[in-house]
Design a protein around this motif. Structure first.
Motif, PDB file in Angstrom:
ATOM      1  N   ARG B  22       0.885  -1.181   0.000  1.00  0.00           N
ATOM      2  CA  ARG B  22       0.000   0.000   0.000  1.00  0.00           C
ATOM      3  C   ARG B  22       0.914   1.219   0.000  1.00  0.00           C
ATOM      4  NH1 ARG B  22      -4.443   0.624   4.607  1.00  0.00           N
ATOM      5  NH2 ARG B  22      -5.440  -1.012   3.385  1.00  0.00           N
ATOM      6  N   SER B  23       0.849   1.978  -1.065  1.00  0.00           N
ATOM      7  CA  SER B  23       1.816   3.052  -1.273  1.00  0.00           C
ATOM      8  C   SER B  23       1.558   4.252  -0.375  1.00  0.00           C
ATOM      9  CB  SER B  23       1.779   3.512  -2.733  1.00  0.00           C
ATOM     10  OG  SER B  23       2.127   2.448  -3.565  1.00  0.00           O
ATOM     11  N   GLU B  24       2.643   4.793   0.108  1.00  0.00           N
ATOM     12  CA  GLU B  24       2.653   6.079   0.823  1.00  0.00           C
ATOM     13  C   GLU B  24       1.646   6.108   1.962  1.00  0.00           C
ATOM     14  OE1 GLU B  24       2.100   9.231  -1.946  1.00  0.00           O
ATOM     15  OE2 GLU B  24       3.545   8.432  -3.371  1.00  0.00           O
ATOM     16  N   ASP B  25       1.427   4.993   2.588  1.00  0.00           N
ATOM     17  CA  ASP B  25       0.441   4.954   3.664  1.00  0.00           C
ATOM     18  C   ASP B  25       1.105   4.757   5.016  1.00  0.00           C
ATOM     19  OD1 ASP B  25      -2.150   5.352   4.282  1.00  0.00           O
ATOM     20  OD2 ASP B  25      -2.767   3.266   4.057  1.00  0.00           O
ATOM     21  N   GLY B  26       2.408   4.581   5.011  1.00  0.00           N
ATOM     22  CA  GLY B  26       3.106   4.386   6.263  1.00  0.00           C
ATOM     23  C   GLY B  26       3.641   5.705   6.800  1.00  0.00           C
ATOM     24  N   PRO B  27       4.305   5.637   7.951  1.00  0.00           N
ATOM     25  CA  PRO B  27       4.908   6.855   8.485  1.00  0.00           C
ATOM     26  C   PRO B  27       6.016   7.371   7.569  1.00  0.00           C
ATOM     27  CG  PRO B  27       5.616   4.929   9.721  1.00  0.00           C
ATOM     28  CD  PRO B  27       4.558   4.460   8.778  1.00  0.00           C
ATOM     29  N   HIS B  28       6.174   8.659   7.525  1.00  0.00           N
ATOM     30  CA  HIS B  28       7.191   9.313   6.708  1.00  0.00           C
ATOM     31  C   HIS B  28       6.972   9.038   5.223  1.00  0.00           C
ATOM     32  CE1 HIS B  28       8.961   9.694  10.636  1.00  0.00           C
ATOM     33  NE2 HIS B  28       9.162   8.388  10.717  1.00  0.00           N
ATOM     34  N   GLY B  29       5.758   8.706   4.856  1.00  0.00           N
ATOM     35  CA  GLY B  29       5.458   8.533   3.434  1.00  0.00           C
ATOM     36  C   GLY B  29       5.968   7.251   2.823  1.00  0.00           C
ATOM     37  N   THR B  30       6.367   6.306   3.641  1.00  0.00           N
ATOM     38  CA  THR B  30       6.831   5.024   3.076  1.00  0.00           C
ATOM     39  C   THR B  30       5.628   4.132   2.773  1.00  0.00           C
ATOM     40  OG1 THR B  30       7.033   4.083   5.276  1.00  0.00           O
ATOM     41  CG2 THR B  30       9.000   5.107   4.331  1.00  0.00           C
ATOM     42  N   SER B  31       5.889   3.122   2.001  1.00  0.00           N
ATOM     43  CA  SER B  31       4.834   2.171   1.661  1.00  0.00           C
ATOM     44  C   SER B  31       4.678   1.155   2.783  1.00  0.00           C
ATOM     45  CB  SER B  31       5.171   1.433   0.363  1.00  0.00           C
ATOM     46  OG  SER B  31       5.353   2.358  -0.680  1.00  0.00           O
TER      47      SER B  31
END
Lengths: 43, 241
Positions: B22-31
């Motif tokens: 799941r793209s750009e959904d983690g902290p700091h914009g990571t996948s």
């Protein structure tokens, strides 16, 4: 990681990458490492 | 390993359905990554954020992966969250599981077909095929064997005497039947006739029935020498007067 070792059909670099992702996974099985972090894990 | 090659490897893993991203959904914009190896492990939930679940859109990279079709999980045009592996493993015939290249596991209730029985009878294997069948089914089930033609595999089993079944039966005294082409009496005294005792045609065959074996011995027996015949005549009982 044990689950990946025992059940993955991958080998080589892909298996190594899958293990790296599994190493970062939390209790829900989700991981959010950056591409650079994953790249550093694989020699 | 370079980040670019790592990204390609991630795309390959996503294509193999063992990893979901799941793209750009983690902290700091990571996948966010999730390992999916077994059907029992859930994929990412489809609730919310389904629109940005592109596997080719990793870490904010808007370029699509070369040679890999972007796979969207969730969203309006989302694929089913069920792993695609289950689709290719549907059994095609009752009791048999089709796995690859048209090969299947042994069908439930596998038995001797009429064609195989006729073939076995023609080649003289008929007395043994029930024993071969028991060995063959146990072997196939216990080893999870895959064959595209189970009748052909069973014929191979019989022909090559898998497990030494036929050899063991022969040692126990179970005699093979003659081939249909050999069921002709060897006695050519009157070829073309049917030997009444053996019930097989006379002439040109590879066997000699018991009846004609005796006749053959009488015909081929050497004549008795005169001195032996004279000696035997001395012991003949004299006629009662």
């Amino acid at each position: 990681m044990t689950y990946v070792w025992e059940h993955s059909s991958q080998k080589g670099t892909l298996l190594l990458l899958l293990l790296a992702v599994a190493d970062f996974a939390d209790k829900d099985g989700k991981a959010y490492p950056s591409i650079r972090t994953l790249a550093n894990r694989i020699p | 390993m370079s980040p670019r090659n790592t990204q390609r490897a991630v795309i390959a893993l996503v294509a193999s359905t063992e990893l979901a991203v799941r793209s750009e959904d983690g902290p700091h914009g990571t996948s966010i990554y999730q390992v999916i190896i077994n059907e029992t492990l859930p994929l990412f939930g489809v609730e919310g954020g389904g629109d940005n679940l592109s596997h080719a859109n990793l870490s904010g990279d808007k370029k699509q992966g070369r040679g890999v079709t972007p796979r969207v999980l969730g969203g309006d045009t989302a694929m089913s969250p069920e792993p695609s592996l289950t689709v290719s493993r549907e059994p095609s015939t009752p009791g048999a599981t089709r796995l690859r290249k048209g090969k299947t596991t042994i069908p439930a209730g596998f038995t001797i077909s009429d064609a195989v029985r006729a073939w076995a009878t023609e080649h003289g294997y008929e007395p043994y095929i029930e024993h071969h069948l028991a060995h063959f089914t146990d072997y196939a089930k216990s080893n999870g064997k895959l064959y595209a033609d189970w009748d052909g595999a069973f014929r191979n089993c019989i022909r090559s005497d898998w497990g030494g079944i036929r050899a063991a039966l022969v040692r126990q005294g179970v005699k093979p039947r003659q081939k249909a082409s050999e069921l002709f009496c060897q006695d050519e005294a009157s070829p073309g006739e049917v030997c009444g005792l053996a019930g097989v045609p006379r002439g040109g065959g590879a066997i000699r029935c018991d009846h004609h074996e005796l006749k053959h011995q009488e015909r081929t027996r050497a004549p008795m020498p005169p001195h032996v015949r004279a000696a035997l005549d001395k012991f003949k009982p004299k006629a009662m007067t």
